[in-house]
Scaffold this motif. Structure first.
Motif: not given
Length: 104
Positions: A13-42
């Motif tokens: 569980a630890l290794v799968v989560s640790a390996v996939l987290t940076p991969i999912v992070r890169r994919i999210a940035h590549r496709f724009g699946w990010v939460d941008t801080p464009n409101h005062s609530r962020k």
């Protein structure tokens, strides 16, 4: 008392989560699946990737799949009650689905 299977299950569980987290992070940035801080609530100052729960869900499911494949005392206990196994898979999938829906 922890058996070797308990330790291996945790490490899977630890290794799968640790390996996939940076991969999912890169994919999210590549496709724009990010939460941008464009409101005062962020509270974050830079774009924060969404869908990180997918990596954690894979880490949750990986040991269960391993117990389905590998036969030993713990896997036999795990498979002894199919309704509990099904409940874990259905419940985990529903929680993953709600998380993905919330992120999107």
């Amino acid at each position: 008392m922890l058996s070797r299977t308990h330790i291996v299950t945790f490490l899977v569980a630890l290794v799968v989560s640790a390996v996939l987290t940076p991969i999912v992070r890169r994919i999210a940035h590549r496709f724009g699946w990010v939460d941008t801080p464009n409101h005062s609530r962020k509270i974050h100052r830079s774009p924060t990737p969404r869908l990180g729960g997918i990596a954690l869900a894979c880490g949750f499911f990986a040991p269960f799949v391993g117990l389905l494949i590998y036969s030993n005392h713990l896997s036999r206990l795990f498979l002894n009650d199919p309704s509990h196994v099904l409940g874990l898979f259905i419940g985990g999938t529903l929680i993953l689905g709600v998380g993905v829906y919330d992120d999107v």
